[in-house]
Design a protein around this motif. Structure first.
Motif, mmCIF file in Angstrom:
data_model
loop_
_atom_site.group_PDB
_atom_site.id
_atom_site.type_symbol
_atom_site.label_atom_id
_atom_site.label_comp_id
_atom_site.label_asym_id
_atom_site.label_seq_id
_atom_site.Cartn_x
_atom_site.Cartn_y
_atom_site.Cartn_z
ATOM 1 N N LEU A 122 6.425 -0.390 -60.167
ATOM 2 C CA LEU A 122 5.304 0.440 -59.822
ATOM 3 C C LEU A 122 4.160 -0.013 -60.104
ATOM 4 O O LEU A 122 3.045 -0.038 -59.378
ATOM 5 C CB LEU A 122 5.507 1.859 -60.397
ATOM 6 C CG LEU A 122 6.662 2.629 -59.861
ATOM 7 C CD1 LEU A 122 6.972 3.965 -60.486
ATOM 8 C CD2 LEU A 122 6.642 2.820 -58.208
ATOM 9 N N ARG A 123 3.673 -0.567 -61.389
ATOM 10 C CA ARG A 123 2.566 -0.891 -61.914
ATOM 11 C C ARG A 123 2.058 -1.997 -61.001
ATOM 12 O O ARG A 123 0.772 -2.293 -60.509
ATOM 13 C CB ARG A 123 2.625 -1.223 -63.299
ATOM 14 C CG ARG A 123 1.252 -1.864 -63.533
ATOM 15 C CD ARG A 123 1.159 -2.826 -64.819
ATOM 16 N NE ARG A 123 1.932 -3.942 -64.567
ATOM 17 C CZ ARG A 123 2.580 -4.376 -65.440
ATOM 18 N NH1 ARG A 123 2.646 -3.913 -66.688
ATOM 19 N NH2 ARG A 123 3.361 -5.499 -65.168
ATOM 20 N N ASP A 124 3.004 -3.043 -60.803
ATOM 21 C CA ASP A 124 2.541 -4.372 -59.947
ATOM 22 C C ASP A 124 2.109 -3.971 -58.346
ATOM 23 O O ASP A 124 1.378 -4.393 -57.674
ATOM 24 C CB ASP A 124 3.598 -5.252 -59.955
ATOM 25 C CG ASP A 124 3.932 -5.762 -61.267
ATOM 26 O OD1 ASP A 124 3.050 -5.835 -62.162
ATOM 27 O OD2 ASP A 124 4.942 -6.469 -61.521
ATOM 28 N N ILE A 128 -1.568 -4.561 -56.647
ATOM 29 C CA ILE A 128 -1.413 -5.356 -55.273
ATOM 30 C C ILE A 128 -2.282 -4.519 -54.406
ATOM 31 O O ILE A 128 -2.929 -5.151 -53.577
ATOM 32 C CB ILE A 128 -0.014 -5.685 -54.657
ATOM 33 C CG1 ILE A 128 0.681 -6.647 -55.570
ATOM 34 C CG2 ILE A 128 0.114 -6.100 -53.158
ATOM 35 C CD1 ILE A 128 2.231 -6.831 -55.176
ATOM 36 N N LEU A 129 -1.881 -3.155 -54.309
ATOM 37 C CA LEU A 129 -2.694 -2.553 -53.254
ATOM 38 C C LEU A 129 -4.023 -2.273 -53.659
ATOM 39 O O LEU A 129 -4.798 -2.425 -52.645
ATOM 40 C CB LEU A 129 -1.957 -0.921 -53.420
ATOM 41 C CG LEU A 129 -0.605 -0.752 -52.721
ATOM 42 C CD1 LEU A 129 -0.281 0.765 -52.847
ATOM 43 C CD2 LEU A 129 -0.742 -1.002 -51.035
ATOM 44 N N VAL A 130 -4.429 -2.212 -54.865
ATOM 45 C CA VAL A 130 -5.905 -2.426 -55.412
ATOM 46 C C VAL A 130 -6.498 -3.609 -54.653
ATOM 47 O O VAL A 130 -7.508 -3.688 -54.289
ATOM 48 C CB VAL A 130 -6.121 -2.092 -56.761
ATOM 49 C CG1 VAL A 130 -7.520 -2.403 -57.199
ATOM 50 C CG2 VAL A 130 -5.847 -0.599 -57.131
ATOM 51 N N ALA A 131 -5.836 -4.687 -55.055
ATOM 52 C CA ALA A 131 -6.521 -5.965 -54.639
ATOM 53 C C ALA A 131 -6.387 -6.216 -53.229
ATOM 54 O O ALA A 131 -7.544 -6.565 -52.545
ATOM 55 C CB ALA A 131 -5.469 -7.018 -55.078
ATOM 56 N N LEU A 132 -5.439 -5.754 -52.492
ATOM 57 C CA LEU A 132 -5.806 -5.572 -50.999
ATOM 58 C C LEU A 132 -6.833 -4.977 -50.584
ATOM 59 O O LEU A 132 -7.385 -5.152 -49.347
ATOM 60 C CB LEU A 132 -4.318 -5.222 -50.251
ATOM 61 C CG LEU A 132 -3.097 -6.048 -50.422
ATOM 62 C CD1 LEU A 132 -1.872 -5.676 -49.923
ATOM 63 C CD2 LEU A 132 -3.382 -7.432 -49.352
ATOM 64 N N LYS A 133 -6.999 -3.550 -51.172
ATOM 65 C CA LYS A 133 -8.081 -2.972 -50.490
ATOM 66 C C LYS A 133 -9.472 -3.535 -50.877
ATOM 67 O O LYS A 133 -10.208 -3.648 -49.995
ATOM 68 C CB LYS A 133 -8.011 -1.589 -51.527
ATOM 69 C CG LYS A 133 -9.172 -0.647 -51.126
ATOM 70 C CD LYS A 133 -9.065 0.681 -52.002
ATOM 71 C CE LYS A 133 -10.223 1.621 -51.585
ATOM 72 N NZ LYS A 133 -10.504 2.733 -52.516
ATOM 73 N N GLU A 134 -9.567 -4.243 -52.183
ATOM 74 C CA GLU A 134 -10.721 -4.871 -52.543
ATOM 75 C C GLU A 134 -11.087 -6.068 -51.702
ATOM 76 O O GLU A 134 -11.832 -6.342 -50.732
ATOM 77 C CB GLU A 134 -10.885 -5.470 -54.024
ATOM 78 C CG GLU A 134 -10.877 -4.243 -54.926
ATOM 79 C CD GLU A 134 -10.541 -4.819 -56.268
ATOM 80 O OE1 GLU A 134 -10.430 -6.109 -56.691
ATOM 81 O OE2 GLU A 134 -10.728 -3.826 -57.276
ATOM 82 N N GLU A 135 -9.926 -6.843 -50.909
ATOM 83 C CA GLU A 135 -10.307 -8.044 -50.146
ATOM 84 C C GLU A 135 -10.399 -7.469 -48.800
ATOM 85 O O GLU A 135 -11.315 -8.079 -48.075
ATOM 86 C CB GLU A 135 -8.861 -8.741 -50.100
ATOM 87 C CG GLU A 135 -8.609 -9.473 -51.487
ATOM 88 C CD GLU A 135 -9.638 -10.293 -51.900
ATOM 89 O OE1 GLU A 135 -9.984 -11.278 -51.062
ATOM 90 O OE2 GLU A 135 -9.925 -10.464 -53.055
ATOM 91 N N GLY A 136 -9.899 -6.278 -48.518
ATOM 92 C CA GLY A 136 -10.150 -5.666 -47.107
ATOM 93 C C GLY A 136 -11.630 -5.204 -47.014
ATOM 94 O O GLY A 136 -12.327 -5.536 -45.807
ATOM 95 N N GLU A 137 -12.148 -4.851 -48.249
ATOM 96 C CA GLU A 137 -13.613 -4.422 -48.246
ATOM 97 C C GLU A 137 -14.353 -5.544 -48.092
ATOM 98 O O GLU A 137 -15.482 -5.529 -47.461
ATOM 99 C CB GLU A 137 -13.769 -3.667 -49.550
ATOM 100 C CG GLU A 137 -13.364 -2.326 -49.345
ATOM 101 C CD GLU A 137 -13.015 -1.490 -50.871
ATOM 102 O OE1 GLU A 137 -13.984 -2.113 -51.753
ATOM 103 O OE2 GLU A 137 -12.877 -0.306 -50.752
#
Length: 160
Positions: A122-124, A128-137
């Motif tokens: 769950l943590r991982d 990943i979702l946070v990193a993808l969101k940041e990369e999307g931004e």
């Protein structure tokens, strides 16, 4: 057999010690065979996954403590197996007691992976979702910059 259980991982020593103790115990203790075989089967099934996790943790840097928790459990298991080997065949009460403890070790190992494995997953996933969101931004910003550059070039071309 113990050599097949181990890779070159840091967990290797703990796996090796527990495996060697289990082999010695299963060779000398008829009463424990089913418990040893179940525990050995459990360890063999999780070994490749743990090696992958350890390799990936090294790539991510700073997550070795997650493997250390399991390494301590393996060392505790090795101590338990070593104690059970020393019990004489005629000491039925102690043999039953240690047989029960071995079964508990297997259950606690499985429970450990269910709980800790789920929580780590769950943590991982959240990371990943946070990193993808940041990369999307970041990609959105790059797209806006490129779009503005294209508009600026079209204005310069159209004014000529």
């Amino acid at each position: 057999m113990a050599e097949n259980l181990i890779g070159g991982a840091a967990l290797g020593q703990a796996f090796r010690m527990l495996s060697e103790s289990m082999i010695q115990a299963s060779n000398t203790s008829i009463c424990y065979d089913s418990n040893f075989q179940r525990l050995n089967s459990t360890l063999l099934s999780i070994k490749p996954v743990l090696e992958d996790i350890e390799r990936l943790n090294k790539a991510l840097e700073g997550r070795e403590s997650e493997i250390e928790i399991f390494k301590k459990r393996l060392e505790e298991g090795e101590k338990l197996v070593s104690k059970s080997v020393k019990i004489k065949r005629y000491n039925v009460c102690k043999r039953w007691y240690y047989s029960k403890k071995l079964a508990d070790l297997e259950k606690s190992t499985m429970k450990f992976f269910e709980v800790h494995g789920l929580m780590q997953t769950l943590r991982d996933r959240k990371q990943i979702l946070v990193a993808l969101k940041e990369e999307g931004e970041k990609l959105d910003e790059i797209y806006k910059i490129l779009k503005n550059m294209k508009l600026d070039k079209s204005r310069v071309i159209s004014t000529r």
